[in-house]
Design a protein around this motif. Structure first.
Motif, short mmCIF file in Angstrom:
data_model
loop_
_atom_site.label_atom_id
_atom_site.label_comp_id
_atom_site.label_asym_id
_atom_site.label_seq_id
_atom_site.Cartn_x
_atom_site.Cartn_y
_atom_site.Cartn_z
N ALA A 170 0.85 -1.20 0.00
CA ALA A 170 0.00 0.00 0.00
C ALA A 170 0.88 1.24 0.00
CB ALA A 170 -0.89 0.00 1.24
N PRO A 171 0.41 2.35 -0.59
CA PRO A 171 1.19 3.60 -0.56
C PRO A 171 1.46 4.03 0.88
CG PRO A 171 -0.66 3.78 -2.09
CD PRO A 171 -0.87 2.51 -1.31
N LEU A 172 2.66 4.49 1.13
CA LEU A 172 2.98 4.97 2.48
C LEU A 172 2.38 6.34 2.75
CD1 LEU A 172 6.70 3.82 2.86
CD2 LEU A 172 4.67 2.83 3.90
N ASN A 173 2.15 7.10 1.69
CA ASN A 173 1.54 8.42 1.80
C ASN A 173 0.22 8.45 1.04
OD1 ASN A 173 3.59 9.93 3.28
ND2 ASN A 173 4.86 9.69 1.43
N ARG A 174 -0.58 9.45 1.34
CA ARG A 174 -1.81 9.65 0.57
C ARG A 174 -1.44 10.13 -0.82
NH1 ARG A 174 -6.23 13.28 3.37
NH2 ARG A 174 -6.17 11.44 4.72
N PRO A 175 -1.76 9.38 -1.87
CA PRO A 175 -1.40 9.81 -3.23
C PRO A 175 -2.02 11.17 -3.57
CG PRO A 175 -2.05 7.50 -3.22
CD PRO A 175 -2.42 8.05 -1.86
#
Length: 262
Positions: A5-10
């Protein structure tokens, strides 16, 4: 969190996002400001040069703001932050891109050169975060992007101060992520390879996989869109350096000497 999962909010929709870029008078910062403004962001640009900032802001459209700032003056961050909050009400992303570079071998070190580089590349970024982290935490969201360098992956010739300043910035970004992500604040670490800027123009050696500032800006925007913690490019070059940094020192040192010829 799922493993991939992305570590940051895209960040994919830039329309109306309020973005402050520090170190935007030329090079990567100026190109990124133009790229985000073209995607609909409201852009504020900061650096020491008023004339260069005005030209970049003019390229970014009527909504762009030029706010001169010296990263070696800690109070400048709070001054400009407050001015932008008064104008816009909030900030969505701040890119701390200001940096300096002087090719230095160990025998050319001077106290002045050491302090000038660290003041801009490391202390300036840390002062910026000190002004921003409480604001973003209070908002419950937003993003900070720190622009480092692949020179921070491992020791390199002619980077006796620049490399350590970027290595410390990488560690700082990792620590920030641990502290701020639970508060809903994204932390991005941007590690470019060689980009054609006034700073890299000082180099007297071949720079492999050299990119234009516009190519670098596109890579950064793509990284924001993926929500990546580390945005490094071009991968054909940065991937090699990442692998080299994993080698035992007995292998790393001779390989670096062979590759650089230094």
């Amino acid at each position: 969190m799922p493993l991939f999962a992305p570590l940051n909010r895209p960040i994919r929709d830039w329309q109306g996002l309020r973005v402050w870029i520090v170190g935007a008078s030329s090079g990567i910062g100026a190109a990124l400001a133009r790229a985000l403004a073209a995607r609909g962001a409201w852009v504020a640009v900061s650096a020491r040069s008023r004339e260069a900032l005005a030209a970049v802001a003019a390229d970014c459209g009527a909504a762009a703001v030029a706010e001169p700032l010296d990263v070696t003056v800690a109070d400048d961050f709070t001054r400009v932050r407050d001015a932008l909050l008064a104008r816009w009400g909030r900030l969505d992303l701040v890119v701390l891109n200001a940096g300096t570079y002087r090719p230095l071998r160990a025998w050319a070190l001077t106290p002045q050169a050491i302090r000038e580089t660290l003041q801009t590349n490391l202390f300036g970024a840390m002062d910026g975060v000190a002004a921003l982290a409480p604001m973003f935490s209070a908002q419950g969201g937003g993003a900070i992007a720190l622009v480092g360098s692949v020179a921070g992956y491992g020791g390199l010739p002619k980077a006796a101060v620049y490399g350590p300043s970027k290595a410390a910035l990488i560690n700082f970004a990792e620590t920030l992520y641990l502290d701020l992500a639970p508060h809903g604040v994204s932390v991005f670490l941007v590690n470019p390879g060689f980009v054609a800027t006034p700073l890299t123009a000082q180099n007297d050696f071949h720079m492999p996989a050299l990119l234009t500032p516009e190519q670098a800006a596109d890579a950064i925007v793509a990284g924001f869109g993926r929500g990546a913690f580390e945005i490094h490019f071009p991968k054909r070059f940065t991937g090699v350096l990442k692998l080299l940094s994993l080698l035992p020192r007995r292998l790393y040192f001779p390989l670096i000497r062979k590759v650089t010829g230094l």
